[in-house]
Design an enzyme around this catalytic site. Structure first.
Site, PDB file in Angstrom:
ATOM      1  N   GLU A  11      27.745  42.136  39.853  1.00 10.06           N
ATOM      2  CA  GLU A  11      27.184  43.214  40.688  1.00 10.06           C
ATOM      3  C   GLU A  11      27.807  44.567  40.343  1.00 10.06           C
ATOM      4  OE1 GLU A  11      27.506  41.757  44.736  1.00 10.06           O
ATOM      5  OE2 GLU A  11      25.920  40.278  44.373  1.00 10.06           O
TER       6      GLU A  11
ATOM      7  N   ALA B 157      28.498  48.822  42.028  1.00  9.31           N
ATOM      8  CA  ALA B 157      28.463  49.737  43.177  1.00  9.31           C
ATOM      9  C   ALA B 157      27.103  50.433  43.267  1.00  9.31           C
ATOM     10  CB  ALA B 157      29.576  50.767  43.051  1.00  9.31           C
ATOM     11  N   CYS B 158      26.469  50.644  42.118  1.00  9.88           N
ATOM     12  CA  CYS B 158      25.072  51.085  42.099  1.00  9.88           C
ATOM     13  C   CYS B 158      24.245  49.797  42.192  1.00  9.88           C
ATOM     14  CB  CYS B 158      24.801  51.852  40.799  1.00  9.88           C
ATOM     15  SG  CYS B 158      23.135  52.470  40.715  1.00  9.88           S
ATOM     16  N   TYR B 159      23.935  49.397  43.434  1.00 13.24           N
ATOM     17  CA  TYR B 159      23.498  48.025  43.719  1.00 13.24           C
ATOM     18  C   TYR B 159      22.424  47.470  42.780  1.00 13.24           C
ATOM     19  CZ  TYR B 159      25.840  48.317  48.304  1.00 13.24           C
ATOM     20  OH  TYR B 159      26.747  48.436  49.323  1.00 13.24           O
TER      21      TYR B 159
ATOM     22  N   GLU C 184      21.744  33.712  35.806  1.00 14.34           N
ATOM     23  CA  GLU C 184      20.842  33.088  34.819  1.00 14.34           C
ATOM     24  C   GLU C 184      20.565  34.039  33.664  1.00 14.34           C
ATOM     25  OE1 GLU C 184      20.550  33.379  38.097  1.00 14.34           O
ATOM     26  OE2 GLU C 184      19.159  31.901  38.930  1.00 14.34           O
TER      27      GLU C 184
ATOM     28  N   CYS D 297      15.551  33.859  41.088  1.00 15.09           N
ATOM     29  CA  CYS D 297      14.681  34.962  41.509  1.00 15.09           C
ATOM     30  C   CYS D 297      13.513  35.107  40.524  1.00 15.09           C
ATOM     31  CB  CYS D 297      15.478  36.259  41.615  1.00 15.09           C
ATOM     32  SG  CYS D 297      15.823  37.049  40.033  1.00 15.09           S
TER      33      CYS D 297
HETATM   34  N1  THU Z   1      21.570  35.861  42.280  1.00 11.56           N
HETATM   35  C1  THU Z   1      21.728  35.219  41.083  1.00 11.56           C
HETATM   36  O1  THU Z   1      22.625  35.517  40.313  1.00 11.56           O
HETATM   37  N2  THU Z   1      20.864  34.218  40.801  1.00 11.56           N
HETATM   38  C2  THU Z   1      19.919  33.725  41.640  1.00 11.56           C
HETATM   39  O2  THU Z   1      19.258  32.751  41.313  1.00 11.56           O
HETATM   40  C3  THU Z   1      19.715  34.363  42.948  1.00 11.56           C
HETATM   41  C4  THU Z   1      20.511  35.578  43.206  1.00 11.56           C
HETATM   42  C5  THU Z   1      22.540  36.893  42.629  1.00 11.56           C
HETATM   43  C6  THU Z   1      22.057  38.308  42.586  1.00 11.56           C
HETATM   44  C7  THU Z   1      23.049  38.965  43.512  1.00 11.56           C
HETATM   45  O3  THU Z   1      24.237  39.268  42.794  1.00 11.56           O
HETATM   46  C8  THU Z   1      23.378  37.904  44.530  1.00 11.56           C
HETATM   47  O4  THU Z   1      22.997  36.680  43.941  1.00 11.56           O
HETATM   48  C9  THU Z   1      22.664  38.079  45.856  1.00 11.56           C
HETATM   49  O5  THU Z   1      21.308  38.233  45.678  1.00 11.56           O
END
Ligand code: THU
Length: 140
Positions: free
Chosen positions: A52, A54-56, A63, A95
């Protein structure tokens, strides 16, 4: 390329590796840790975690990080990916963006959605993203 089934031992190992990958998750904002372990046809495993920022909106999923690591090392032929989170009662589900990036490298490979106890549900990329648009469509 045709699908290639993993042995039960290989499935368990890949899932274990996805949970290992989760340990490096950099998720100070969501506090939602995700790991992925991607297996190539020749048996290599590339691990990724969510990273992640700070700039969300610049955060990247586990994956896609695993896939980018593999592609940038010259590997594009994938047979399976396992995904891990800390959810006890739900299978972690990729996602939409990650589904599309998986699909770039074929529709007929396996995705293992896991729970914290390492139980899993197996789906193909095609099942996760039906009626998809992919590289083949560009030349039609
Ligand atoms: N995220 C993933 O890395 N993979 C997924 O399959 C779902 C979501 C992460 C993105 C973000 O850093 C955090 O989970 C919350 O959404």
């Amino acid at each position: 390329m045709a699908q290639q089934d993993l042995s039960q031992e290989e499935v368990n190992e890949l899932i274990h590796q996805s949970h290992e990958a989760k340990e490096f998750s950099f998720s100070p904002y969501s506090k939602f840790r995700v790991g992925a372990a991607l297996k190539t046809r020749d048996g290599r495993v590339f691990k990724g975690c969510n990273v992640e920022n700070a700039c969300y909106n610049l955060g990247v999923c586990a994956e896609r990080n695993a896939i980018a690591k593999a592609v940038s090392e010259g590997y594009r032929d994938f047979i399976a990916i396992a995904i891990a989170s800390d959810m006890e009662n739900e299978f972690i589900s990729p996602c939409g963006a990650c589904r599309q990036v998986m699909r770039e490298f074929g529709c007929k490979w396996d995705v293992y959605l896991t729970k914290l106890d390492k139980s899993y549900k197996k789906m193909t990329v095609d099942e996760l993203l039906p009626c998809s648009f992919g590289p083949e469509d560009l030349s039609k």
